[in-house]
Design a protein around this motif. Structure first.
Motif, PDB file in Angstrom:
ATOM      1  N   SER A   1      21.008 -53.621   7.069  1.00  0.00           N
ATOM      2  CA  SER A   1      21.701 -54.917   7.156  1.00  0.00           C
ATOM      3  C   SER A   1      22.730 -55.065   6.047  1.00  0.00           C
ATOM      4  N   ILE A   2      22.371 -54.647   4.837  1.00  0.00           N
ATOM      5  CA  ILE A   2      23.310 -54.727   3.715  1.00  0.00           C
ATOM      6  C   ILE A   2      24.555 -53.901   4.015  1.00  0.00           C
ATOM      7  N   VAL A   3      24.345 -52.713   4.551  1.00  0.00           N
ATOM      8  CA  VAL A   3      25.478 -51.831   4.871  1.00  0.00           C
ATOM      9  C   VAL A   3      26.352 -52.423   5.965  1.00  0.00           C
ATOM     10  N   ASN A   4      25.753 -52.986   6.991  1.00  0.00           N
ATOM     11  CA  ASN A   4      26.512 -53.412   8.164  1.00  0.00           C
ATOM     12  C   ASN A   4      27.043 -54.834   8.127  1.00  0.00           C
ATOM     13  N   GLN A   5      26.624 -55.633   7.169  1.00  0.00           N
ATOM     14  CA  GLN A   5      27.113 -57.005   7.113  1.00  0.00           C
ATOM     15  C   GLN A   5      28.302 -57.187   6.183  1.00  0.00           C
TER      16      GLN A   5
ATOM     17  N   MET B   1      21.122 -40.567   2.364  1.00  0.00           N
ATOM     18  CA  MET B   1      22.091 -39.705   3.058  1.00  0.00           C
ATOM     19  C   MET B   1      22.424 -40.262   4.441  1.00  0.00           C
ATOM     20  N   ASP B   2      21.399 -40.693   5.172  1.00  0.00           N
ATOM     21  CA  ASP B   2      21.629 -41.249   6.514  1.00  0.00           C
ATOM     22  C   ASP B   2      22.509 -42.488   6.460  1.00  0.00           C
ATOM     23  N   LEU B   3      22.213 -43.401   5.544  1.00  0.00           N
ATOM     24  CA  LEU B   3      23.030 -44.612   5.429  1.00  0.00           C
ATOM     25  C   LEU B   3      24.461 -44.277   5.018  1.00  0.00           C
ATOM     26  N   SER B   4      24.615 -43.334   4.104  1.00  0.00           N
ATOM     27  CA  SER B   4      25.948 -42.932   3.654  1.00  0.00           C
ATOM     28  C   SER B   4      26.774 -42.364   4.803  1.00  0.00           C
TER      29      SER B   4
ATOM     30  N   LEU C   1      28.570 -45.103   6.692  1.00  0.00           N
ATOM     31  CA  LEU C   1      29.522 -45.982   6.009  1.00  0.00           C
ATOM     32  C   LEU C   1      30.909 -46.021   6.642  1.00  0.00           C
ATOM     33  N   PRO C   2      31.447 -44.902   7.150  1.00  0.00           N
ATOM     34  CA  PRO C   2      32.784 -44.979   7.750  1.00  0.00           C
ATOM     35  C   PRO C   2      32.863 -45.922   8.958  1.00  0.00           C
ATOM     36  N   CYS C   3      31.730 -46.218   9.572  1.00  0.00           N
ATOM     37  CA  CYS C   3      31.698 -47.098  10.740  1.00  0.00           C
ATOM     38  C   CYS C   3      31.254 -48.513  10.389  1.00  0.00           C
ATOM     39  N   SER C   4      31.136 -48.819   9.116  1.00  0.00           N
ATOM     40  CA  SER C   4      30.668 -50.145   8.708  1.00  0.00           C
ATOM     41  C   SER C   4      31.767 -50.867   7.932  1.00  0.00           C
ATOM     42  N   PRO C   5      31.617 -52.178   7.758  1.00  0.00           N
ATOM     43  CA  PRO C   5      32.610 -52.926   6.985  1.00  0.00           C
ATOM     44  C   PRO C   5      32.420 -52.772   5.480  1.00  0.00           C
TER      45      PRO C   5
ATOM     46  N   HIS D   1      32.089 -50.869   1.752  1.00  0.00           N
ATOM     47  CA  HIS D   1      32.631 -49.777   0.946  1.00  0.00           C
ATOM     48  C   HIS D   1      31.753 -49.719  -0.295  1.00  0.00           C
ATOM     49  N   MET D   2      30.756 -48.865  -0.253  1.00  0.00           N
ATOM     50  CA  MET D   2      29.797 -48.812  -1.350  1.00  0.00           C
ATOM     51  C   MET D   2      29.326 -47.395  -1.572  1.00  0.00           C
ATOM     52  N   THR D   3      28.652 -47.230  -2.682  1.00  0.00           N
ATOM     53  CA  THR D   3      27.969 -45.997  -2.997  1.00  0.00           C
ATOM     54  C   THR D   3      26.492 -46.219  -2.691  1.00  0.00           C
ATOM     55  N   ILE D   4      25.881 -45.270  -2.007  1.00  0.00           N
ATOM     56  CA  ILE D   4      24.455 -45.350  -1.696  1.00  0.00           C
ATOM     57  C   ILE D   4      23.796 -44.093  -2.232  1.00  0.00           C
TER      58      ILE D   4
END
Length: 158
Positions: free
Chosen positions: A22-26, A48-51, A54-58, A60-63
């Motif tokens: 949710s944090i990644v996609n919101q 790794m999976d969440l990272s 990231l290109p498909c999410s709003p 811009h973070m480091t995970i």
């Protein structure tokens, strides 16, 4: 100057990873997301999976998978770690087991120098939130339990 916003999530089970997703996609403005789990390899794989997404999410973070020392400069530490309730196990029995886990996690987070906000989502959440507050000695406005929000959501769904 870009303001740094860091969240550390302790516990990469179903609840923890749902929260991380949710944090990644919101796109809520988190710059860094650190995952900690008792099984370090699980945290590494989930990071790794969440990272990869990231290109498909709003966002811009480091995970990354991390250590308790990463909590030092975090704004929020989310605790989702704990045991699940077993068939026949009472809520009190679960709370005794999970209180030990909460105490250990909280001590490690505070030891890092953390001075942000705790968000607790481990069951039974009301008791676990109290354990975190008492062990951390943080003021009550810096230790938040997610229980009532979840209960409200369940009621609205029904």
């Amino acid at each position: 100057m870009i303001e740094k916003r860091k969240v550390v999530l302790v516990g990469t089970g179903f609840v923890g990873m749902s929260m991380a997703y949710s944090i990644v996609n919101q796109g809520i403005g988190v710059n860094e997301l650190v995952l900690i789990d008792v099984v370090k390899e699980k945290a590494e794989g989930e990071a790794m999976d969440l990272s990869d997404g990231l290109p498909c999410s709003p966002s811009h973070m480091t995970i990354k998978a991390g250590e308790y020392s990463d909590c030092k400069d975090a704004d929020i530490v989310v605790i989702t770690a704990g045991l699940n309730q077993k068939p026949g196990q009472t809520r009190l029995e679960l709370s005794e087991a999970n209180a030990k886990i909460m105490k250990e996690i909280t001590e490690k987070v505070v030891e890092s120098g953390f001075n942000g906000i705790f968000l607790v989502a481990s069951n039974p959440v009301d008791i676990m939130t109290k354990v975190v507050q008492e062990v951390s000695k943080f003021p009550t406005n810096k230790v938040i339990g997610s229980g009532t929000a979840l209960d409200t959501s369940r009621l609205r769904y029904q």
